[in-house]
Design a protein around this motif. Sequence first.
Motif, PDB file in Angstrom:
ATOM      1  N   LYS A  17      54.509 -35.757  59.578  1.00  0.00           N
ATOM      2  CA  LYS A  17      55.126 -34.794  58.655  1.00  0.00           C
ATOM      3  C   LYS A  17      54.032 -34.005  57.953  1.00  0.00           C
TER       4      LYS A  17
ATOM      5  N   ARG B 258      52.432 -31.610  55.145  1.00  0.00           N
ATOM      6  CA  ARG B 258      52.631 -31.489  53.697  1.00  0.00           C
ATOM      7  C   ARG B 258      52.984 -30.051  53.322  1.00  0.00           C
ATOM      8  N   ARG B 259      53.783 -29.907  52.279  1.00  0.00           N
ATOM      9  CA  ARG B 259      54.143 -28.581  51.796  1.00  0.00           C
ATOM     10  C   ARG B 259      52.880 -27.845  51.370  1.00  0.00           C
ATOM     11  N   GLY B 260      52.785 -26.587  51.776  1.00  0.00           N
ATOM     12  CA  GLY B 260      51.578 -25.815  51.512  1.00  0.00           C
ATOM     13  C   GLY B 260      50.562 -25.929  52.641  1.00  0.00           C
TER      14      GLY B 260
ATOM     15  N   ASN C 102      51.802 -26.398  55.971  1.00  0.00           N
ATOM     16  CA  ASN C 102      52.801 -26.530  57.035  1.00  0.00           C
ATOM     17  C   ASN C 102      53.092 -25.226  57.767  1.00  0.00           C
TER      18      ASN C 102
ATOM     19  N   GLY D 207      58.459 -31.043  58.953  1.00  0.00           N
ATOM     20  CA  GLY D 207      57.980 -30.392  57.745  1.00  0.00           C
ATOM     21  C   GLY D 207      57.428 -28.998  57.922  1.00  0.00           C
TER      22      GLY D 207
ATOM     23  N   SER E 208      57.241 -24.947  58.046  1.00  0.00           N
ATOM     24  CA  SER E 208      57.886 -23.930  57.213  1.00  0.00           C
ATOM     25  C   SER E 208      59.073 -23.317  57.946  1.00  0.00           C
TER      26      SER E 208
END
Length: 280
Positions: free
Chosen positions: A87, A89-91, A93, A124, A126
């Motif tokens: 997965k 990570r946000r930022g 992705n 995960g 975007s």
Amino acid sequence: MNKLSLLDLGFFIAESAASPKHVGGLMIYKRPAKTKVSFAVDLYRELLTFTDVKPPFNRIIHFSLTGMPTWQESETVDLAQHVFYHKLRRGKNERQDLYHLVSQLHQPMLDRARPLWEMHVIDGLSEARFALYMKMHHACADGVTMMRWAAESLAVTAEDRELRPLWSVGRRANKKRLQQLEDEMTSSLLSDLAGAGKRLLGIGRLAAMLLLESVKLTKNAISLPFVADGNTPLTGQVTPGRQFATTSLSMERVNLIRTRTRSTLNHVALTCLDGALHRY
């Protein structure tokens, strides 16, 4: 038990940590509308339930000191050693982050103590996307074969919700197809024998040209393989590091070129790659 072909044996002989002999493919999907955020991890868990692994995904290479290596089918395959979940990570992705992860996943050699394939579910991304990355040893399948298997595993319509993992679909040829292949091989044998003499002459001529070129008795008569003049970006030893990149081409432009030059899609693709490498 199946004997290994000489070509496939070559992949094992030439394989090293710096030059692994597996092929890989990346497929990026958009999560279906009105589905949970956990769609990709749920897919991963469901994939692990397809424990009836079909050939060639259950075959392990067996090397012997007394004869040619053979493929041996394993009665059980631990999917936890072949199917993995990641997965982003946000930022971190976006597409380039995905490509960086795939580059890292593509580097290691496949463990020869197990069937030589892996599938990675990457969550995960975007824009509500996820990806599947598959890698398999070239002695098991080439890139075109993997693409065909991947296409066969996909649904034709949105209403088809049946899951068909690549390793769960039997691919043994039926008797009719085997007979057809045998007939094709027999009919082509005579033409192969007829052309054997010409091929031997051609190989002899090529060997002579390579010899003369290597001792510098001729120049530019033929290009020696793996030899580059000067210090190019491709000169030097291969390292284990890998990079993953993509590009997009208009099929309208590609088809226009195919029509005007009476060539195939493969011809156009190889020409694009050749031009890009020369420019690089």
